[in-house]
Design a protein around this motif. Structure first.
Motif, PDB file in Angstrom:
ATOM      1  N   LEU A 106      42.040   0.600   8.834  1.00  0.00           N
ATOM      2  CA  LEU A 106      42.972  -0.518   8.891  1.00  0.00           C
ATOM      3  C   LEU A 106      42.829  -1.401   7.656  1.00  0.00           C
ATOM      4  N   ASN A 107      41.602  -1.664   7.245  1.00  0.00           N
ATOM      5  CA  ASN A 107      41.381  -2.466   6.041  1.00  0.00           C
ATOM      6  C   ASN A 107      41.945  -1.794   4.801  1.00  0.00           C
ATOM      7  N   LEU A 108      41.734  -0.503   4.677  1.00  0.00           N
ATOM      8  CA  LEU A 108      42.273   0.222   3.531  1.00  0.00           C
ATOM      9  C   LEU A 108      43.799   0.235   3.554  1.00  0.00           C
ATOM     10  N   GLN A 109      44.365   0.333   4.747  1.00  0.00           N
ATOM     11  CA  GLN A 109      45.820   0.341   4.866  1.00  0.00           C
ATOM     12  C   GLN A 109      46.413  -1.001   4.432  1.00  0.00           C
ATOM     13  N   VAL A 110      45.817  -2.093   4.891  1.00  0.00           N
ATOM     14  CA  VAL A 110      46.295  -3.418   4.492  1.00  0.00           C
ATOM     15  C   VAL A 110      46.177  -3.592   2.983  1.00  0.00           C
ATOM     16  N   ALA A 111      45.025  -3.219   2.441  1.00  0.00           N
ATOM     17  CA  ALA A 111      44.811  -3.352   1.000  1.00  0.00           C
ATOM     18  C   ALA A 111      45.842  -2.555   0.212  1.00  0.00           C
ATOM     19  N   ASN A 112      46.170  -1.372   0.679  1.00  0.00           N
ATOM     20  CA  ASN A 112      47.120  -0.540  -0.043  1.00  0.00           C
ATOM     21  C   ASN A 112      48.559  -1.008   0.113  1.00  0.00           C
ATOM     22  N   ILE A 113      48.899  -1.589   1.254  1.00  0.00           N
ATOM     23  CA  ILE A 113      50.247  -2.165   1.393  1.00  0.00           C
ATOM     24  C   ILE A 113      50.423  -3.290   0.385  1.00  0.00           C
ATOM     25  N   VAL A 114      49.420  -4.157   0.290  1.00  0.00           N
ATOM     26  CA  VAL A 114      49.496  -5.256  -0.683  1.00  0.00           C
ATOM     27  C   VAL A 114      49.473  -4.704  -2.103  1.00  0.00           C
ATOM     28  N   GLY A 115      48.507  -3.833  -2.384  1.00  0.00           N
ATOM     29  CA  GLY A 115      48.290  -3.377  -3.745  1.00  0.00           C
ATOM     30  C   GLY A 115      49.306  -2.383  -4.271  1.00  0.00           C
ATOM     31  N   SER A 116      49.973  -1.674  -3.361  1.00  0.00           N
ATOM     32  CA  SER A 116      50.920  -0.638  -3.796  1.00  0.00           C
ATOM     33  C   SER A 116      52.372  -0.959  -3.479  1.00  0.00           C
ATOM     34  N   SER A 117      52.619  -1.672  -2.374  1.00  0.00           N
ATOM     35  CA  SER A 117      53.996  -1.851  -1.913  1.00  0.00           C
ATOM     36  C   SER A 117      54.530  -3.270  -2.068  1.00  0.00           C
ATOM     37  N   ILE A 118      53.657  -4.228  -2.392  1.00  0.00           N
ATOM     38  CA  ILE A 118      54.120  -5.610  -2.575  1.00  0.00           C
ATOM     39  C   ILE A 118      53.876  -6.075  -4.008  1.00  0.00           C
ATOM     40  N   GLN A 119      52.622  -6.186  -4.392  1.00  0.00           N
ATOM     41  CA  GLN A 119      52.275  -6.830  -5.660  1.00  0.00           C
ATOM     42  C   GLN A 119      52.912  -6.182  -6.892  1.00  0.00           C
ATOM     43  N   PRO A 120      52.954  -4.846  -7.010  1.00  0.00           N
ATOM     44  CA  PRO A 120      53.545  -4.276  -8.225  1.00  0.00           C
ATOM     45  C   PRO A 120      54.999  -4.686  -8.456  1.00  0.00           C
ATOM     46  N   LEU A 121      55.717  -5.007  -7.374  1.00  0.00           N
ATOM     47  CA  LEU A 121      57.124  -5.359  -7.488  1.00  0.00           C
ATOM     48  C   LEU A 121      57.328  -6.820  -7.869  1.00  0.00           C
ATOM     49  N   GLN A 122      56.230  -7.575  -7.999  1.00  0.00           N
ATOM     50  CA  GLN A 122      56.317  -8.932  -8.514  1.00  0.00           C
ATOM     51  C   GLN A 122      55.497  -9.065  -9.804  1.00  0.00           C
ATOM     52  N   ASN A 123      55.124  -7.933 -10.363  1.00  0.00           N
ATOM     53  CA  ASN A 123      54.366  -7.907 -11.615  1.00  0.00           C
ATOM     54  C   ASN A 123      55.164  -8.584 -12.723  1.00  0.00           C
ATOM     55  N   LEU A 124      54.460  -9.261 -13.624  1.00  0.00           N
ATOM     56  CA  LEU A 124      55.112 -10.030 -14.684  1.00  0.00           C
ATOM     57  C   LEU A 124      56.083  -9.183 -15.495  1.00  0.00           C
ATOM     58  N   SER A 125      55.699  -7.960 -15.842  1.00  0.00           N
ATOM     59  CA  SER A 125      56.580  -7.121 -16.659  1.00  0.00           C
ATOM     60  C   SER A 125      57.850  -6.741 -15.901  1.00  0.00           C
ATOM     61  N   ILE A 126      57.723  -6.519 -14.586  1.00  0.00           N
ATOM     62  CA  ILE A 126      58.905  -6.211 -13.764  1.00  0.00           C
ATOM     63  C   ILE A 126      59.836  -7.409 -13.709  1.00  0.00           C
ATOM     64  N   LEU A 127      59.269  -8.595 -13.492  1.00  0.00           N
ATOM     65  CA  LEU A 127      60.094  -9.796 -13.371  1.00  0.00           C
ATOM     66  C   LEU A 127      60.799 -10.124 -14.694  1.00  0.00           C
TER      67      LEU A 127
END
Length: 227
Positions: A106-127
């Motif tokens: 569960l911890n790994l799943q939460v970490a990967n949702i944040v790290g793979s499915s949320i944060q990269p899409l708000q990365n400075l270069s993307i924005l």
């Protein structure tokens, strides 16, 4: 790249150097992990707004040219998850992954949702790219959409999990990833946390933890006075 220093009271000596940027949520994850483990470290600023991540010397440390990067003696690790798992193996104090396999998953799943499915899409270069194609309003809508999608998934995933923090009454890997993302969502992207009561409960609990507070963007040596 500019230097600063960040000391954690009571930390044991360690030859650690963290290449970080005050507003980077990925760097904030690592700062939290270092704080929880009581590890002293040298803070080396990489100013993303000045494109210091493209400095050839930094590229030697992290070929993808992102922060954070960690230097531990002759070991160099880039990517926040890789850094945290390295710290977990080498510095076992305050374990961030539980022995229980179900809770660990569960911890790994939460970490990967944040790290793979949320944060990269708000990365400075993307924005920056989105703003060149559309405008600032569309950029904000983009971020809010993907944060909302991720937070909705996390809310469903954790809604029946008891405890103060993400996966119970212990601070674990899920919290290390979740806290910076919620901080950024609220402070930068106008996310209404009343829509995510389970996440909001954990967020409130993080505000009471010194290790999390010391890692906040505004507590970093490169935090600009005008911010």
């Amino acid at each position: 790249m500019a230097s600063g220093s960040k000391e954690i009271v009571g930390a044991e000596p360690a030859k650690l150097k963290l290449y970080s940027y005050w507003r980077s949520s990925c760097s904030q994850r690592v700062r939290i992990a270092l704080n929880l483990k009581g590890l002293d470290y040298e803070y080396e600023t990489v100013n993303l707004l000045k494109d210091e991540q493209f400095d050839p010397e930094f590229e030697k440390l992290n070929p993808i040219k992102y922060v954070p990067s960690l230097v531990d003696g002759d070991v160099v690790v880039g990517d926040s998850l890789a850094i945290i798992l390295y710290l977990e193996d080498k510095y076992p104090q305050h374990p961030l992954l539980p022995k229980d396999l179900k809770k660990k998953a569960l911890n790994l799943q939460v970490a990967n949702i944040v790290g793979s499915s949320i944060q990269p899409l708000q990365n400075l270069s993307i924005l920056k790219f989105i703003e060149t194609k559309f405008d600032a309003d569309e950029k904000l809508k983009w971020v809010q959409h993907y944060i909302g999608k991720g937070f909705s998934a996390l809310e469903k995933l954790l809604k029946d999990v008891p405890g103060k923090y993400a996966t119970g009454d212990e601070v674990l890997l899920a919290d290390v990833f979740l806290a910076p993302q919620i901080d950024a969502g609220v402070a930068r992207f106008r996310i209404d946390m009343t829509e995510y009561p389970r996440l909001a409960r954990a967020h409130a609990a993080y505000s009471e933890l010194p290790a999390f507070q010391a890692a906040l963007p505004e507590r970093q040596p490169d935090y600009p006075a005008s911010a």
